[in-house]
Design a protein around this motif. Structure first.
Motif, PDB file in Angstrom:
ATOM      1  N   LEU A  89       6.511   1.275 -12.307  1.00 43.86           N
ATOM      2  CA  LEU A  89       5.158   1.528 -11.799  1.00 43.86           C
ATOM      3  C   LEU A  89       3.841   0.690 -11.769  1.00 43.86           C
ATOM      4  CD1 LEU A  89       5.516   4.869 -14.224  1.00 43.86           C
ATOM      5  CD2 LEU A  89       5.615   4.965 -11.612  1.00 43.86           C
ATOM      6  N   GLY A  90       3.542   0.265 -12.754  1.00 42.13           N
ATOM      7  CA  GLY A  90       2.799  -1.190 -13.046  1.00 42.13           C
ATOM      8  C   GLY A  90       2.197  -1.756 -12.221  1.00 42.13           C
ATOM      9  N   LEU A  91       2.761  -2.572 -11.999  1.00 40.95           N
ATOM     10  CA  LEU A  91       3.381  -3.711 -10.684  1.00 40.95           C
ATOM     11  C   LEU A  91       2.291  -2.648  -8.488  1.00 40.95           C
ATOM     12  CD1 LEU A  91       5.764  -6.082 -11.258  1.00 40.95           C
ATOM     13  CD2 LEU A  91       3.054  -6.091 -11.421  1.00 40.95           C
ATOM     14  N   PRO A  92       2.882  -1.663  -8.862  1.00 45.27           N
ATOM     15  CA  PRO A  92       2.783  -1.201  -7.018  1.00 45.27           C
ATOM     16  C   PRO A  92       1.392  -0.838  -7.826  1.00 45.27           C
ATOM     17  CG  PRO A  92       4.815  -0.470  -7.912  1.00 45.27           C
ATOM     18  CD  PRO A  92       4.819  -0.983  -9.374  1.00 45.27           C
ATOM     19  N   ALA A  93       0.793   0.011  -8.360  1.00 42.60           N
ATOM     20  CA  ALA A  93      -0.646   0.651  -8.498  1.00 42.60           C
ATOM     21  C   ALA A  93      -0.956  -0.483  -8.334  1.00 42.60           C
ATOM     22  CB  ALA A  93      -0.312   1.449 -10.288  1.00 42.60           C
ATOM     23  N   ILE A  94      -1.109  -1.700  -9.081  1.00 38.88           N
ATOM     24  CA  ILE A  94      -2.389  -2.536  -9.282  1.00 38.88           C
ATOM     25  C   ILE A  94      -2.612  -2.956  -7.854  1.00 38.88           C
ATOM     26  CG2 ILE A  94      -3.119  -4.826 -10.475  1.00 38.88           C
ATOM     27  CD1 ILE A  94      -1.503  -3.442 -13.074  1.00 38.88           C
ATOM     28  N   LEU A  95      -1.260  -4.170  -7.729  1.00 43.04           N
ATOM     29  CA  LEU A  95      -1.102  -4.871  -6.189  1.00 43.04           C
ATOM     30  C   LEU A  95      -1.426  -4.169  -5.177  1.00 43.04           C
ATOM     31  CD1 LEU A  95       1.485  -7.438  -6.887  1.00 43.04           C
ATOM     32  CD2 LEU A  95      -0.749  -7.758  -7.324  1.00 43.04           C
ATOM     33  N   GLY A  96      -1.119  -2.284  -5.469  1.00 41.09           N
ATOM     34  CA  GLY A  96      -0.602  -2.095  -4.273  1.00 41.09           C
ATOM     35  C   GLY A  96      -2.042  -0.803  -3.817  1.00 41.09           C
ATOM     36  N   GLY A  97      -2.215  -0.960  -5.056  1.00 44.95           N
ATOM     37  CA  GLY A  97      -3.580  -0.352  -5.059  1.00 44.95           C
ATOM     38  C   GLY A  97      -5.144  -1.711  -4.563  1.00 44.95           C
ATOM     39  N   ILE A  98      -4.580  -2.690  -5.114  1.00 46.58           N
ATOM     40  CA  ILE A  98      -5.922  -3.106  -3.741  1.00 46.58           C
ATOM     41  C   ILE A  98      -5.373  -3.879  -2.518  1.00 46.58           C
ATOM     42  CG2 ILE A  98      -6.291  -5.969  -3.654  1.00 46.58           C
ATOM     43  CD1 ILE A  98      -5.449  -6.127  -6.271  1.00 46.58           C
ATOM     44  N   CYS A  99      -4.275  -3.321  -2.299  1.00 42.65           N
ATOM     45  CA  CYS A  99      -3.955  -3.350  -0.620  1.00 42.65           C
ATOM     46  C   CYS A  99      -4.170  -1.761  -0.318  1.00 42.65           C
ATOM     47  CB  CYS A  99      -2.251  -4.045  -0.501  1.00 42.65           C
ATOM     48  SG  CYS A  99      -1.653  -5.655  -1.373  1.00 42.65           S
ATOM     49  N   LEU A 100      -4.528  -1.300  -0.994  1.00 43.90           N
ATOM     50  CA  LEU A 100      -5.069   0.848  -0.046  1.00 43.90           C
ATOM     51  C   LEU A 100      -6.421   0.079  -0.113  1.00 43.90           C
ATOM     52  CD1 LEU A 100      -3.307   2.963  -2.652  1.00 43.90           C
ATOM     53  CD2 LEU A 100      -3.397   3.514  -0.153  1.00 43.90           C
ATOM     54  N   LEU A 101      -7.264  -0.512  -0.517  1.00 43.11           N
ATOM     55  CA  LEU A 101      -8.283  -0.605  -0.724  1.00 43.11           C
ATOM     56  C   LEU A 101      -8.331  -1.687   0.872  1.00 43.11           C
ATOM     57  CD1 LEU A 101      -9.880  -1.934  -3.493  1.00 43.11           C
ATOM     58  CD2 LEU A 101      -9.563   0.407  -2.822  1.00 43.11           C
ATOM     59  N   ARG A 102      -8.061  -1.895   1.382  1.00 42.67           N
ATOM     60  CA  ARG A 102      -8.087  -3.159   2.421  1.00 42.67           C
ATOM     61  C   ARG A 102      -7.573  -2.949   3.372  1.00 42.67           C
ATOM     62  NH1 ARG A 102      -5.857  -8.621   1.685  1.00 42.67           N
ATOM     63  NH2 ARG A 102      -6.943  -9.243   3.442  1.00 42.67           N
ATOM     64  N   VAL A 103      -6.341  -1.545   3.545  1.00 44.68           N
ATOM     65  CA  VAL A 103      -5.569  -1.044   5.112  1.00 44.68           C
ATOM     66  C   VAL A 103      -6.185   0.141   5.747  1.00 44.68           C
ATOM     67  CG1 VAL A 103      -4.761   1.312   3.903  1.00 44.68           C
ATOM     68  CG2 VAL A 103      -2.817  -0.076   4.928  1.00 44.68           C
ATOM     69  N   ARG A 104      -6.941   0.105   5.800  1.00 40.82           N
ATOM     70  CA  ARG A 104      -8.053   0.526   6.701  1.00 40.82           C
ATOM     71  C   ARG A 104      -7.964   0.061   8.017  1.00 40.82           C
ATOM     72  NH1 ARG A 104     -12.989   3.895   3.939  1.00 40.82           N
ATOM     73  NH2 ARG A 104     -12.713   2.063   3.007  1.00 40.82           N
ATOM     74  N   HIS A 105      -8.420  -1.685   7.377  1.00 45.03           N
ATOM     75  CA  HIS A 105      -9.088  -2.794   7.989  1.00 45.03           C
ATOM     76  C   HIS A 105      -7.773  -3.533   8.363  1.00 45.03           C
ATOM     77  CE1 HIS A 105     -12.879  -0.647   7.853  1.00 45.03           C
ATOM     78  NE2 HIS A 105     -12.516  -0.771   6.926  1.00 45.03           N
ATOM     79  N   ALA A 119       1.381  -0.891   0.466  1.00 49.31           N
ATOM     80  CA  ALA A 119       0.074   0.002  -0.278  1.00 49.31           C
ATOM     81  C   ALA A 119       0.710   1.246  -0.098  1.00 49.31           C
ATOM     82  CB  ALA A 119      -0.975  -0.192   1.316  1.00 49.31           C
ATOM     83  N   GLU A 120       2.094   1.634   0.338  1.00 51.38           N
ATOM     84  CA  GLU A 120       3.074   2.536   0.587  1.00 51.38           C
ATOM     85  C   GLU A 120       3.356   2.405  -0.801  1.00 51.38           C
ATOM     86  OE1 GLU A 120       5.775   2.698   3.952  1.00 51.38           O
ATOM     87  OE2 GLU A 120       4.915   1.792   5.581  1.00 51.38           O
ATOM     88  N   GLN A 121       3.994   1.789  -1.543  1.00 53.65           N
ATOM     89  CA  GLN A 121       4.449   1.433  -2.614  1.00 53.65           C
ATOM     90  C   GLN A 121       3.593   2.268  -3.614  1.00 53.65           C
ATOM     91  OE1 GLN A 121       8.004  -1.834  -3.213  1.00 53.65           O
ATOM     92  NE2 GLN A 121       6.643  -2.513  -2.437  1.00 53.65           N
ATOM     93  N   ALA A 122       1.955   1.825  -3.474  1.00 49.83           N
ATOM     94  CA  ALA A 122       1.137   2.262  -4.603  1.00 49.83           C
ATOM     95  C   ALA A 122       0.664   3.736  -4.066  1.00 49.83           C
ATOM     96  CB  ALA A 122      -0.224   1.706  -4.024  1.00 49.83           C
TER      97      ALA A 122
END
Length: 351
Positions: free
Chosen positions: A311-327, A94-97
């Motif tokens: 750019l693409g791997l952090p944006a895609i994989l990290g973007g998914i993690c960003l959606l979960r990181v709050r919980h 998430a941080e890399q995203a």
């Protein structure tokens, strides 16, 4: 954690905002592709893309993913393995995203990570300090590599057709930065200055950097040795990803020492405050490789191909993690256990 910080975290990880930023990054990428395929005068670049070797592109993607896990390993060590590994992966991705998606010159990831850790119950001083450790330790590897490559090229241990000045100037500057940072870390805490709002704010910044630098030196000397392994993997695997991209587009990359110089100096363009350093990073890398003798068409194709994965791997994989990181910590920690752990850490660190 304050409600203000909590609101900032909720806004930063709101799904609509994340996908809008991913879409904006995709638009930037699409414009770059359009430019490559339509602008006159770059037929050689288009030819290299048509002849790209898929196996080397897959290798570049694997190296980029390995670099991402190196960052996670460094984060895990910086926080004394408090996080379960699976949760560290979510936070690290998430941080890399955030670094890719937020136009703040690479500080979006640490800022997001500090907010997440505070929400998990980690004291603010520790969350901020250890993210400073993460940033400084990963940066430290780049300066050491720049120093080593420059010196080894200058004395002839590594092959490379570069002038003595081109090899030694980056090495000397890196050595001065490393020595200055170490001396600052080992010095006494800067004296307090409360005369005026500006001086007070400047003092707080100096104390923050000083504490982070001191903690970095202590952890590198006495802490989790895999902090060094993670930071080295983060850097070296990314270098390898770019090297694989060069191979995919026809080979002809500079020798190792020259490659490290061009890579490290070129990445200064990432400081440009655009999402993922777009524009600055590509320009910096292409410019440095061309300056060290790489054909323009090869440097352009290799850098653009490499950036697809960086750019693409952090944006895609990290973007998914960003959606979960709050919980992401909800099922692993109780507030009382976290508070007890860090009460012990704080007493030991301030003794």
């Amino acid at each position: 954690m304050s409600s203000h910080a909590g609101n900032e975290l909720d806004v930063a990880t709101e799904p609509g905002r994340i996908w809008r930023r991913v879409a904006a990054l995709a638009v930037f990428a699409g414009l770059a592709v359009l430019a490559v395929w339509t602008l006159p005068g770059i037929e050689e670049v288009r030819d290299r893309f048509r002849a790209a070797e898929p196996g080397w592109m897959v290798a570049a993607a694997v190296c980029s993913l390995l670099s991402m896990f190196g960052f996670v390993r460094a984060l895990w060590a910086a926080f004394e393995r408090l996080l379960p590994w699976r949760r560290a992966v979510i936070l690290g991705f998430a941080e890399q995203a955030a670094n890719v998606l937020l136009p703040v010159g690479g500080v979006g990831g640490p800022a997001l990570g500090a907010l997440v850790m505070r929400r998990a119950g980690v004291p603010a001083w520790f969350a901020d300090e250890r993210h400073a450790v993460l940033f400084l330790s990963t940066s430290f590897v780049g300066f050491v590599a720049l120093f080593a490559a420059g010196v080894l090229l200058a004395v002839g241990v590594l092959p490379g057709d570069v002038s003595l000045a081109a090899a030694l100037i980056p090495a000397v500057v890196s050595a001065l930065i490393l020595a200055g940072a170490t001396a600052f870390a080992l010095s006494e805490t800067p004296p307090a200055s409360v005369r005026g709002r500006f001086r007070s704010a400047l003092w707080k910044v100096r104390v923050f950097v000083h504490n982070g630098a001191r903690a970095t030196v202590e952890l590198l000397r006495h802490g989790d040795r895999l902090l060094i392994a993670g930071a080295v993997t983060y850097y070296a695997a990314d270098v390898a990803a770019l090297a694989c991209s060069f191979q995919a587009f026809g080979g002809g990359a500079p020798p190792l020492g020259v490659f490290v110089l061009a890579y490290t100096l070129g990445h200064a363009g990432a400081l440009l405050p655009t999402p993922g350093g777009i524009g600055g990073t590509e320009g910096g890398l292409i410019g440095m490789f061309v300056a060290f003798g790489t054909p323009l068409s090869l440097a352009t194709a290799a850098v653009l191909g490499y950036r697809v994965f960086q750019l693409g791997l952090p944006a895609i994989l990290g973007g998914i993690c960003l959606l979960r990181v709050r919980h992401y910590l909800a099922s692993d920690f109780s507030p009382d256990a976290v508070a007890a752990h860090f009460a012990t850490v704080e007493r030991a660190g301030r003794a």
